[in-house]
Scaffold this motif. Structure first.
Motif, PDB file in Angstrom:
ATOM      1  N   THR A 114       0.770  -1.175   0.027  1.00 32.05           N
ATOM      2  CA  THR A 114      -0.044   0.128   0.111  1.00 32.05           C
ATOM      3  C   THR A 114       0.956   1.069  -0.002  1.00 32.05           C
ATOM      4  O   THR A 114       1.998   1.312   0.573  1.00 32.05           O
ATOM      5  CB  THR A 114      -0.851  -0.073   1.285  1.00 32.05           C
ATOM      6  N   HIS A 115       0.325   2.192  -0.654  1.00 32.13           N
ATOM      7  CA  HIS A 115       1.169   3.616  -0.744  1.00 32.13           C
ATOM      8  C   HIS A 115       0.668   4.618   0.135  1.00 32.13           C
ATOM      9  O   HIS A 115      -0.534   4.783   0.279  1.00 32.13           O
ATOM     10  CB  HIS A 115       0.827   3.982  -2.370  1.00 32.13           C
ATOM     11  N   ALA A 116       1.801   5.435   0.638  1.00 31.92           N
ATOM     12  CA  ALA A 116       1.425   6.661   1.428  1.00 31.92           C
ATOM     13  C   ALA A 116       1.751   7.608   0.044  1.00 31.92           C
ATOM     14  O   ALA A 116       2.719   8.251  -0.033  1.00 31.92           O
ATOM     15  CB  ALA A 116       2.474   6.905   2.371  1.00 31.92           C
ATOM     16  N   GLU A 117       0.387   8.214  -0.515  1.00 34.13           N
ATOM     17  CA  GLU A 117       0.576   9.160  -1.441  1.00 34.13           C
ATOM     18  C   GLU A 117       0.614  10.440  -1.232  1.00 34.13           C
ATOM     19  O   GLU A 117       1.176  11.174  -1.775  1.00 34.13           O
ATOM     20  CB  GLU A 117      -0.513   8.794  -2.469  1.00 34.13           C
ATOM     21  N   GLU A 118      -0.240  10.982  -0.053  1.00 35.89           N
ATOM     22  CA  GLU A 118      -0.342  12.360   0.118  1.00 35.89           C
ATOM     23  C   GLU A 118       0.533  12.752   1.262  1.00 35.89           C
ATOM     24  O   GLU A 118       0.498  12.217   2.438  1.00 35.89           O
ATOM     25  CB  GLU A 118      -1.777  12.440   0.591  1.00 35.89           C
ATOM     26  N   PRO A 119       1.125  13.862   0.910  1.00 40.13           N
ATOM     27  CA  PRO A 119       2.182  14.732   1.943  1.00 40.13           C
ATOM     28  C   PRO A 119       1.309  15.037   3.070  1.00 40.13           C
ATOM     29  O   PRO A 119       0.386  15.832   2.839  1.00 40.13           O
ATOM     30  CB  PRO A 119       2.961  15.390   1.183  1.00 40.13           C
ATOM     31  N   CYS A 120       1.566  15.001   4.353  1.00 42.36           N
ATOM     32  CA  CYS A 120       0.953  15.569   5.348  1.00 42.36           C
ATOM     33  C   CYS A 120       1.441  16.862   5.838  1.00 42.36           C
ATOM     34  O   CYS A 120       0.933  17.645   6.356  1.00 42.36           O
ATOM     35  CB  CYS A 120       0.830  14.526   6.714  1.00 42.36           C
ATOM     36  N   SER A 121       2.693  17.109   5.648  1.00 42.03           N
ATOM     37  CA  SER A 121       3.388  18.345   6.152  1.00 42.03           C
ATOM     38  C   SER A 121       3.737  19.171   4.965  1.00 42.03           C
ATOM     39  O   SER A 121       4.170  20.317   5.307  1.00 42.03           O
ATOM     40  CB  SER A 121       4.929  17.797   6.834  1.00 42.03           C
ATOM     41  N   HIS A 122       3.365  19.101   3.802  1.00 39.65           N
ATOM     42  CA  HIS A 122       3.380  20.136   2.820  1.00 39.65           C
ATOM     43  C   HIS A 122       2.432  20.045   1.785  1.00 39.65           C
ATOM     44  O   HIS A 122       1.880  18.876   1.572  1.00 39.65           O
ATOM     45  CB  HIS A 122       4.994  20.280   2.183  1.00 39.65           C
TER      46      HIS A 122
END
Length: 291
Positions: free
Chosen positions: A13-21
């Motif tokens: 599974t992918h972490a696609e969305e940045p949380c910090s920018h």
């Protein structure tokens, strides 16, 4: 993580969305092309799921999930999602998430040092490599200092193989060169690092038989079945999963491009032996990840 309570472990599974920018310039167009390729509107309409949202989705379904970013800064110009941030959020959701990291092998000794720190300080269990997205052959010697760390620490190396939705249909394929992702290049890595667990991601189209060959020949090589809906699997891929590679095949969805709901519904329709299904869905991953 109580594995006995899970119905499956999704190895991809992918972490696609940045949380910090915010998203980088060009990222919307890239995700829109991916959405078109996978027939998934999520990438084109607003933001994709964050890591906490991913954890919530998988928790509701009692499915464990290996999650990772992809370090493609050098080839694409897109900032990578922070390995540390993914690991920290995974630690907050360790009942359901298993953290992998991603480092471009071209970062050399600095990348190797980062890998060791991530393993020792953040509990990283494996590393994702995307040869096409990163622009390197897996058997390029410049990657070996990084592999040496993984082998010493007992970490998994997961390699994208075969065609990719990245850049599909975009002008010049967004500069992505498919040649890097032939799984036969991973065969050299399996020879040179025989004790490092290796996963070939996806059915490796159009090199499906090469992927099956490497997994059959090398004891430390596994295959995850992500990136394709099972109803489209080549017949020979299903045959090997049902027989001589039944202990080396792993359930993976490729979330969020393909959801576990979709993948598992298709998997139910495959002519799989009943004793093989639990191996693919959970037991093989449980043994490989030592959980």
């Amino acid at each position: 993580m109580n594995v006995d309570d899970l119905i499956a472990i999704d190895i991809h599974t992918h972490a696609e969305e940045p949380c910090s920018h915010h998203r980088d310039d060009g990222y919307n167009e890239f995700q829109a092309a991916m959405a078109k390729y996978f027939k998934n509107p999520a990438g084109a309409e607003g933001m994709l799921p964050t890591v906490p949202q991913t954890a919530e989705y998988f928790r509701e379904r009692k499915i464990g999930a290996v999650i990772f970013p992809v370090d493609s800064e050098r080839e694409t110009g897109f900032r990578r999602y922070s390995n540390e941030e993914v690991a920290q959020i995974a630690a907050e959701n360790d009942d359901i998430l298993i953290p992998f990291a991603s480092i471009d092998p071209a970062k050399g000794k600095a990348g190797a040092r980062e890998a060791r720190r991530l393993i020792n300080d953040f509990g990283i269990k494996g590393f994702k490599f995307h040869p096409t997205l990163m622009g390197f052959y897996p058997n390029d010697r410049m990657a070996y200092p990084l592999y040496e760390v993984l082998a010493e620490e007992g970490c998994v190396a997961l390699f994208h193989t075969g065609q990719t939705g990245v850049g599909s249909g975009m002008r010049g394929g967004m500069g992505m060169r498919l040649k890097y992702s032939n799984p036969v290049h991973v065969d050299d890595v399996a020879v040179d690092f025989p004790d490092m667990p290796i996963i070939l991601a996806h059915p490796s189209f159009p090199w499906t038989e090469e992927g099956l060959m490497v997994a059959q020949h090398k004891p430390n090589v596994y295959i995850d079945m992500s990136g394709w809906r099972p109803k489209y699997f080549p017949q020979i891929f299903v045959h090997y999963a049902n027989t001589i590679l039944k202990h080396k095949m792993l359930f993976g969805s490729d979330w969020p491009a393909i959801t576990p709901d979709m993948w598992l519904a298709d998997f139910e329709e495959l002519p799989m032996k009943e004793e093989v299904r639990p191996l693919i869905l959970k037991e093989n991953a449980r043994k490989l990840l030592r959980i």
